[in-house]
Design an enzyme around this catalytic site. Structure first.
Site, mmCIF file in Angstrom:
data_model
loop_
_atom_site.group_PDB
_atom_site.id
_atom_site.type_symbol
_atom_site.label_atom_id
_atom_site.label_comp_id
_atom_site.label_asym_id
_atom_site.label_seq_id
_atom_site.Cartn_x
_atom_site.Cartn_y
_atom_site.Cartn_z
ATOM 1 N N GLU A 247 -5.052 9.677 4.968
ATOM 2 C CA GLU A 247 -5.232 10.496 6.040
ATOM 3 C C GLU A 247 -4.019 12.011 6.027
ATOM 4 O O GLU A 247 -2.708 11.592 4.717
ATOM 5 C CB GLU A 247 -5.501 9.428 7.355
ATOM 6 C CG GLU A 247 -3.514 8.872 7.605
ATOM 7 C CD GLU A 247 -3.702 8.203 6.750
ATOM 8 O OE1 GLU A 247 -2.416 8.301 6.148
ATOM 9 O OE2 GLU A 247 -3.811 7.142 6.481
ATOM 10 N N ASP B 191 0.948 -0.983 -0.304
ATOM 11 C CA ASP B 191 -0.397 0.009 -0.068
ATOM 12 C C ASP B 191 1.277 0.944 -0.285
ATOM 13 O O ASP B 191 0.559 2.519 -0.337
ATOM 14 C CB ASP B 191 -0.859 -0.488 1.535
ATOM 15 C CG ASP B 191 -2.079 -0.989 1.356
ATOM 16 O OD1 ASP B 191 -2.229 -1.678 -0.026
ATOM 17 O OD2 ASP B 191 -3.639 -1.206 1.740
#
Length: 311
Positions: A147, A71
């Site tokens: 985020e 990721d």
């Protein structure tokens, strides 16, 4: 007719990624694609439009960007595609890989399906991040797929923050930091800080305090038209550091403010697998979907002296 172009981004520091890169180029070329390797070290800097243009150079005319890694590598590749409309397709070489679409052993089949156009594209919302610092006339602007995290810069001290929703003050407390997350990022940093898992088709933003010293410091979930705000109070003994997707950082002196809202340009992810997100959760976290009573009954039946014998 020109060949269909695929840009490849690989995790260059891992031997398995280098082996996967060689195989990927070979498979893409055999399927009629033009394979182009992008130097993903050309990363964006927070608030620097020149770096943004430089990092995305040569990507806009590709059919997709194929990512070899976990990721973290996909988040680096998202810097290349954000604002271009080009979808990402991840090959998982990491540990969890929520953003990746398939694993290394399925590479040949995946390329065949790409060549046949057998994939769909889904959009994931991003955060538009605005930072205002004392003494600066113009705010800094950035974005995040997972985020934006505000953390204390002094590891031995807490940071004092005030939080707001839709421009209205809600609470203030001392903490180690605060995670501002998309639904996509709910299974990343926000999850490790105690936030809820949010299905990726939920158009929402999360605020998750980290080690807060307060009675009311629970995770918050707001809708797509809302905004979330943080301010480092003048009483804070520590300044802060804001990090977007673990990649793009900006110093946050005392008195700085950050606001996030839904960004206008989503990230596009190519999908080969139609498995629901629930199955992905079970697979990635190895969740126990069978109760212990069922396991015990199954084990007892298997160990029974008469098990497997015919009458």
């Amino acid at each position: 007719m020109s060949a269909r172009k695929v840009v490849i981004v690989a995790h260059g520091g891992r031997p398995e990624a280098l082996a996967a890169l060689t195989e990927t180029i070979r498979e893409l070329q055999a399927a009629g694609f033009e394979a182009v390797l992008h130097d993903d070290d050309l990363a964006e800097a927070f608030g620097d439009p020149v770096d943004v243009v430089r990092s995305r150079e040569g990507v806009g005319d590709a059919e997709l960007v194929l990512v070899l890694g976990g990721d973290g590598t996909i988040l680096r590749a998202a810097e290349l595609t954000h604002g271009t409309g080009v979808p990402l397709l991840g090959v998982n070489l990491g540990h969890v890989g929520f953003l990746a679409e398939f694993d290394r052993e399925d590479l040949r089949l995946a390329v065949q399906r790409l060549a046949a156009g057998e994939y769909t594209v889904e959009e994931r919302g991003v955060l538009e991040v605005t930072v205002t610092r004392p003494g600066e006339d113009e705010p800094l602007r950035g974005w995040a797929l997972n985020e934006a995290t505000l953390e204390k810069a002094d590891r031995s001290r807490m940071i004092e923050v005030a939080i707001a929703v839709d421009g209205r003050p809600l609470s203030s407390f001392g903490c180690d930091g605060v995670v501002l997350s998309t639904a996509t990022g709910s299974t990343a940093h926000a999850f490790s800080a105690g936030g809820p898992v949010v299905w990726p088709d939920v158009d929402a933003m999360l605020l998750v305090p980290i080690a807060a010293h307060a009675l009311f410091a629970r995770p918050l979930v707001v809708g797509p038209s809302s905004s979330l705000g943080l301010e480092i109070l003048t009483t804070s003994v520590s300044p802060g550091m804001l990090t977007c997707d673990g990649r793009r950082r900006v110093d946050m002196p005392v008195g700085s403010r950050v606001e996030v809202r839904r960004g206008p340009q989503p990230i596009r992810l190519a999908r080969l697998n139609r498995a629901p997100f629930t199955d992905r959760l079970v697979d990635k976290f190895a969740l126990p979907v069978v109760g212990w009573r069922q396991l015990a009954a199954s084990r007892a039946a298997h160990e029974s002296p008469t098990a497997g014998k015919e009458d």
